[in-house]
Design a protein around this motif. Sequence first.
Motif, PDB file in Angstrom:
ATOM      1  N   SER A  44      11.397   0.833  24.660  1.00  0.00           N
ATOM      2  CA  SER A  44      11.060  -0.343  25.475  1.00  0.00           C
ATOM      3  C   SER A  44      11.810  -1.572  24.970  1.00  0.00           C
ATOM      4  O   SER A  44      11.959  -1.776  23.763  1.00  0.00           O
ATOM      5  CB  SER A  44       9.553  -0.612  25.433  1.00  0.00           C
ATOM      6  N   PRO A 107       7.986  -6.401  29.701  1.00  0.00           N
ATOM      7  CA  PRO A 107       8.725  -5.322  29.031  1.00  0.00           C
ATOM      8  C   PRO A 107       9.213  -4.294  30.048  1.00  0.00           C
ATOM      9  O   PRO A 107       8.631  -4.132  31.126  1.00  0.00           O
ATOM     10  CB  PRO A 107       7.687  -4.719  28.078  1.00  0.00           C
ATOM     11  N   SER A 108      10.269  -3.588  29.671  1.00  0.00           N
ATOM     12  CA  SER A 108      10.894  -2.652  30.608  1.00  0.00           C
ATOM     13  C   SER A 108       9.947  -1.558  31.088  1.00  0.00           C
ATOM     14  O   SER A 108      10.134  -1.004  32.178  1.00  0.00           O
ATOM     15  CB  SER A 108      12.130  -2.019  29.951  1.00  0.00           C
ATOM     16  N   ASP A 109       8.927  -1.229  30.304  1.00  0.00           N
ATOM     17  CA  ASP A 109       7.994  -0.178  30.701  1.00  0.00           C
ATOM     18  C   ASP A 109       6.701  -0.730  31.304  1.00  0.00           C
ATOM     19  O   ASP A 109       5.737   0.008  31.491  1.00  0.00           O
ATOM     20  CB  ASP A 109       7.668   0.743  29.517  1.00  0.00           C
TER      21      ASP A 109
END
Length: 284
Positions: A44, A107-109
């Motif tokens: 992440s 965050p990317s996730d």
Amino acid sequence: MSSRLMFPIPLLMAMATAAAAWAQAVPGGGVCGEVVSVVTREGSSTRMAVRPPASGAPVTLLLLPGGHGHIDLDDKGCARQLKGNSLVRSVPLFGASGLGTALVDAPSDWQGEDGLGGYRIAPQHAQDLGRLITTLRARTGGAVWVVGTSRGAISAVNAASRLSGAAAPDGLVLTSALMAGQAGMKKDWVAHSVFDLPLEDIRQPVLVLGHASDTCVRSPPGEMGRIVARTRGPRQQVANMTGGPAQQAPRGLEACEGRTPHGFVGQEAAMVEGIARFVRGAPF
């Protein structure tokens, strides 16, 4: 300490003029900056749009928008979502005041439909933000304050209450903090508020800012004193702004949107000027 504040028109006009000039110098517009991506957990990463502070005694504000928190930064550091959020709108004004900014994306996730959702109260989220703070402090050599608005205030409290050492913020600013959740909803995280976190562990300076005309059921101005009653900062203030443009009182969840008293609409310069003053050691 509680206060109701109005600001002199000449001061605000001067600040707005400076912000306009600053914005023209930023490639892509006033809410843009250098995109910095930090690996915050295994698998992440978190992106932020960074604008450096003025020289001297540098201070950078880690800005945490509300709502789902996914501002969807483009390659120029401009937000493609939540553009009406008060912190997103005010980036040029913070820059004009000499403060650096780091506008944080999800965050990317955690960029799905719910965005940050229930992750805002997770210890891992605090650790993510701690890595951003460490990165900013290394880049600027100065102080880093966390500023969260509305649901973003939950994230800000999470960071300030759980982080220590080099990862901890130097101070905390909460604007229109989410203090009342809604229990019994299909998604449990809708009930979360700043009171679900260990406020007693916050020992940095704390500013809690609201608006007397905020009718959002999630951020009742009369509850702000409960926050500083639990935090243990060496310098604490509750400030309640008044005034603003005449408008029909928003209803329901519309009152929790950015372009209302909840988001200090029409008073962004006054909000920024007061925050800058508090960050530098004076009352709001």
